[in-house]
Motif scaffolding. Structure first.
Motif, PDB file in Angstrom:
ATOM      1  N   VAL A 147       0.838  -1.211   0.000  1.00  0.00           N
ATOM      2  CA  VAL A 147       0.000   0.000   0.000  1.00  0.00           C
ATOM      3  C   VAL A 147       0.868   1.255   0.000  1.00  0.00           C
ATOM      4  CG1 VAL A 147      -1.525   1.398   1.449  1.00  0.00           C
ATOM      5  CG2 VAL A 147      -2.055  -1.011   1.044  1.00  0.00           C
ATOM      6  N   TRP A 148       1.837   1.312   0.913  1.00  0.00           N
ATOM      7  CA  TRP A 148       2.664   2.513   1.042  1.00  0.00           C
ATOM      8  C   TRP A 148       3.614   2.680  -0.139  1.00  0.00           C
ATOM      9  CZ3 TRP A 148       1.448   6.178   4.377  1.00  0.00           C
ATOM     10  CH2 TRP A 148       0.687   5.855   5.488  1.00  0.00           C
ATOM     11  N   ILE A 149       4.173   1.589  -0.643  1.00  0.00           N
ATOM     12  CA  ILE A 149       5.117   1.693  -1.758  1.00  0.00           C
ATOM     13  C   ILE A 149       4.408   2.106  -3.049  1.00  0.00           C
ATOM     14  CG2 ILE A 149       6.642   0.372  -3.285  1.00  0.00           C
ATOM     15  CD1 ILE A 149       7.583  -1.200  -0.882  1.00  0.00           C
ATOM     16  N   ILE A 150       3.292   1.447  -3.364  1.00  0.00           N
ATOM     17  CA  ILE A 150       2.555   1.778  -4.592  1.00  0.00           C
ATOM     18  C   ILE A 150       2.065   3.223  -4.555  1.00  0.00           C
ATOM     19  CG2 ILE A 150       0.465   1.295  -5.934  1.00  0.00           C
ATOM     20  CD1 ILE A 150       0.769  -1.644  -5.126  1.00  0.00           C
ATOM     21  N   SER A 151       1.566   3.657  -3.409  1.00  0.00           N
ATOM     22  CA  SER A 151       1.055   5.024  -3.309  1.00  0.00           C
ATOM     23  C   SER A 151       2.157   6.066  -3.420  1.00  0.00           C
ATOM     24  CB  SER A 151       0.276   5.208  -2.005  1.00  0.00           C
ATOM     25  OG  SER A 151       1.085   4.930  -0.879  1.00  0.00           O
ATOM     26  N   ILE A 152       3.354   5.767  -2.902  1.00  0.00           N
ATOM     27  CA  ILE A 152       4.432   6.742  -2.990  1.00  0.00           C
ATOM     28  C   ILE A 152       5.010   6.790  -4.408  1.00  0.00           C
ATOM     29  CG2 ILE A 152       6.436   5.299  -2.386  1.00  0.00           C
ATOM     30  CD1 ILE A 152       7.342   7.621  -0.565  1.00  0.00           C
ATOM     31  N   ILE A 153       4.995   5.655  -5.113  1.00  0.00           N
ATOM     32  CA  ILE A 153       5.404   5.660  -6.527  1.00  0.00           C
ATOM     33  C   ILE A 153       4.413   6.481  -7.345  1.00  0.00           C
ATOM     34  CG2 ILE A 153       5.663   4.233  -8.598  1.00  0.00           C
ATOM     35  CD1 ILE A 153       6.752   2.007  -6.807  1.00  0.00           C
ATOM     36  N   ASN A 154       3.133   6.288  -7.066  1.00  0.00           N
ATOM     37  CA  ASN A 154       2.091   7.014  -7.771  1.00  0.00           C
ATOM     38  C   ASN A 154       2.235   8.529  -7.594  1.00  0.00           C
ATOM     39  OD1 ASN A 154      -0.676   7.353  -9.028  1.00  0.00           O
ATOM     40  ND2 ASN A 154      -1.142   8.088  -6.974  1.00  0.00           N
ATOM     41  N   THR A 155       2.401   8.967  -6.352  1.00  0.00           N
ATOM     42  CA  THR A 155       2.506  10.408  -6.120  1.00  0.00           C
ATOM     43  C   THR A 155       3.807  10.983  -6.657  1.00  0.00           C
ATOM     44  OG1 THR A 155       2.229  12.131  -4.450  1.00  0.00           O
ATOM     45  CG2 THR A 155       3.567  10.243  -3.814  1.00  0.00           C
ATOM     46  N   SER A 156       4.871  10.197  -6.661  1.00  0.00           N
ATOM     47  CA  SER A 156       6.150  10.661  -7.213  1.00  0.00           C
ATOM     48  C   SER A 156       6.016  10.942  -8.704  1.00  0.00           C
ATOM     49  CB  SER A 156       7.250   9.623  -6.972  1.00  0.00           C
ATOM     50  OG  SER A 156       7.472   9.433  -5.592  1.00  0.00           O
ATOM     51  N   VAL A 157       5.311  10.070  -9.419  1.00  0.00           N
ATOM     52  CA  VAL A 157       5.098  10.258 -10.861  1.00  0.00           C
ATOM     53  C   VAL A 157       4.303  11.531 -11.113  1.00  0.00           C
ATOM     54  CG1 VAL A 157       3.925   9.335 -12.901  1.00  0.00           C
ATOM     55  CG2 VAL A 157       5.272   7.807 -11.436  1.00  0.00           C
ATOM     56  N   HIS A 158       3.182  11.709 -10.391  1.00  0.00           N
ATOM     57  CA  HIS A 158       2.334  12.879 -10.606  1.00  0.00           C
ATOM     58  C   HIS A 158       3.057  14.181 -10.246  1.00  0.00           C
ATOM     59  CE1 HIS A 158      -1.175  10.641 -11.699  1.00  0.00           C
ATOM     60  NE2 HIS A 158      -1.205   9.976 -10.558  1.00  0.00           N
ATOM     61  N   THR A 159       3.803  14.176  -9.165  1.00  0.00           N
ATOM     62  CA  THR A 159       4.496  15.394  -8.741  1.00  0.00           C
ATOM     63  C   THR A 159       5.610  15.761  -9.717  1.00  0.00           C
ATOM     64  OG1 THR A 159       4.036  14.822  -6.431  1.00  0.00           O
ATOM     65  CG2 THR A 159       5.681  16.524  -6.833  1.00  0.00           C
ATOM     66  N   CYS A 160       6.357  14.765 -10.178  1.00  0.00           N
ATOM     67  CA  CYS A 160       7.429  15.028 -11.144  1.00  0.00           C
ATOM     68  C   CYS A 160       6.861  15.569 -12.454  1.00  0.00           C
ATOM     69  CB  CYS A 160       8.229  13.752 -11.406  1.00  0.00           C
ATOM     70  SG  CYS A 160       9.292  13.254 -10.040  1.00  0.00           S
ATOM     71  N   LEU A 161       5.755  15.001 -12.915  1.00  0.00           N
ATOM     72  CA  LEU A 161       5.125  15.498 -14.136  1.00  0.00           C
ATOM     73  C   LEU A 161       4.609  16.927 -13.949  1.00  0.00           C
ATOM     74  CD1 LEU A 161       3.095  12.365 -15.362  1.00  0.00           C
ATOM     75  CD2 LEU A 161       5.144  13.361 -16.407  1.00  0.00           C
ATOM     76  N   MET A 162       4.082  17.226 -12.780  1.00  0.00           N
ATOM     77  CA  MET A 162       3.585  18.578 -12.505  1.00  0.00           C
ATOM     78  C   MET A 162       4.731  19.585 -12.490  1.00  0.00           C
ATOM     79  SD  MET A 162       0.738  20.208 -12.027  1.00  0.00           S
ATOM     80  CE  MET A 162      -0.422  18.907 -11.515  1.00  0.00           C
ATOM     81  N   MET A 163       5.878  19.185 -11.978  1.00  0.00           N
ATOM     82  CA  MET A 163       7.028  20.080 -11.894  1.00  0.00           C
ATOM     83  C   MET A 163       7.638  20.375 -13.259  1.00  0.00           C
ATOM     84  SD  MET A 163       8.860  18.623  -8.412  1.00  0.00           S
ATOM     85  CE  MET A 163      10.153  19.859  -8.423  1.00  0.00           C
ATOM     86  N   LYS A 164       7.298  19.563 -14.257  1.00  0.00           N
ATOM     87  CA  LYS A 164       7.783  19.802 -15.610  1.00  0.00           C
ATOM     88  C   LYS A 164       6.924  20.810 -16.376  1.00  0.00           C
ATOM     89  CE  LYS A 164      10.045  15.319 -16.289  1.00  0.00           C
ATOM     90  NZ  LYS A 164      11.385  15.896 -16.531  1.00  0.00           N
ATOM     91  N   LEU A 165       5.759  21.145 -15.826  1.00  0.00           N
ATOM     92  CA  LEU A 165       4.878  22.097 -16.492  1.00  0.00           C
ATOM     93  C   LEU A 165       5.338  23.531 -16.253  1.00  0.00           C
ATOM     94  CD1 LEU A 165       1.334  20.636 -15.652  1.00  0.00           C
ATOM     95  CD2 LEU A 165       2.696  20.273 -17.718  1.00  0.00           C
TER      96      LEU A 165
END
Length: 309
Positions: A147-165
């Motif tokens: 639960v914790w690993i999958i959720s932290i991978i998920n948020t890392s992807v979204h945050t990194c993509l947001m920072m590229k905007l």
């Protein structure tokens, strides 16, 4: 691109709910109350379960994890919201990305935890003789770690993509915190990849887990109906009814918010929906699970008696 981003926008203005002074006071009291109840309720559940060996079972192990997630969620959103209500409604670029990261982390973890809790109730009711084996300590730890690993991978992807905007049209966030949909509205660069990943994550984390949870409860209800005594049916259903109430409320609001393209977002309406899964649900979770659970009530009494000595 990230350098350009930070050069163009160094802080965001959080619009919030209303600029009317009398409504600000009302909202401040409301959200302060929600945060106080959510924080104290979830901390109390954590302490109660931790200090009562009788509650050291898989169901309460996942409940502790849920309490931790709810504290993470409310502490990420509500303190900054309360601060903005009494001072300048701004948040730094870095602070906004951090808020997005921790909120999305808690959101994904909560959805996955609901599925783990539904599986626990399925095994307990449909396979009671094999419960100790199928829900051993090792299995519970594996599920919680996932639960914790999958959720932290998920948020890392979204945050990194947001920072590229690049944010250059406006720095006014028409929301009460930094969430994916309102931030995408401010970007002056293409957001197709962000929207695709958000949609994919919602299909997997929300819709997918919701379907698994509903399938589990279909099996549970089928097993309950086979119980001959009325008392037996009531006892079996009481162990999962609380979870079903929380799940129904949480999934419906999350799916509504994230399953649509950004062009169809109605941010004013979404603010109200967001309040449910950022503030109301974490506040109600401890109340629902404790008020409908005799074992937790007994554990709470022991904790209160201990601190009164």
């Amino acid at each position: 691109m990230a350098t350009m981003n930070q050069t163009l926008v160094t802080e965001f203005f959080i619009k919030g709910f209303s600029e009317a002074p009398h409504l600000q006071s009302l909202f401040f009291v409301l959200f302060l109350s929600l945060y106080t109840v959510a924080l104290s309720g979830n901390v109390l559940i954590f302490v109660t379960i931790s200090f009562n060996p009788a509650l050291h079972t898989p169901m309460y192990f996942f409940l502790i994890n849920l309490a931790m997630v709810d504290v993470l969620c409310t502490s990420t959103i509500l303190p900054k919201l309360l601060e903005n209500m009494v001072s300048v409604k701004t948040i730094s670029y870095e602070g906004c990305m951090a808020q997005l990261f921790f909120f999305t982390w808690s959101l994904g973890a909560e959805l996955l935890l609901f599925t783990a809790m539904a599986y626990d109730r399925y095994v307990a009711i449909c396979h009671p003789l094999h419960y100790s084996t199928m829900m051993s300590k090792g299995v519970c730890m594996l599920l919680a770690t996932g639960v914790w690993i999958i959720s932290i991978i998920n948020t890392s992807v979204h945050t990194c993509l947001m920072m590229k905007l690049t944010f250059c049209h406006s720095n006014v966030v028409n929301h009460f915190f930094c969430e994916i949909p309102p931030l995408l509205k401010l970007s002056c660069t293409p957001t197709y990849l962000n929207e695709t990943m958000a949609f994919t994550a919602d299909v997997f984390l929300a819709v997918g887990n919701f379907m698994i949870t509903m399938l589990s409860y279909a099996c549970i209800i089928s097993s309950i109906l086979k119980i001959r005594t009325t008392e037996g049916k009531k006892r079996a259903f009481s162990t999962c009814s609380s979870h079903l109430i929380v799940v129904s409320m949480y999934y419906s609001t999350v799916i509504y918010t994230y399953i649509r393209p950004s062009s169809s977002y109605s941010l004013d309406k979404d603010k109200v929906v967001s309040v449910i899964y950022t503030s109301v649900a974490p506040t109600l979770n401890p109340l629902i699970y404790t008020l409908r659970n005799k074992e937790v009530k007994v554990g709470l009494k022991k904790v209160f008696l201990f601190f009164r000595r």
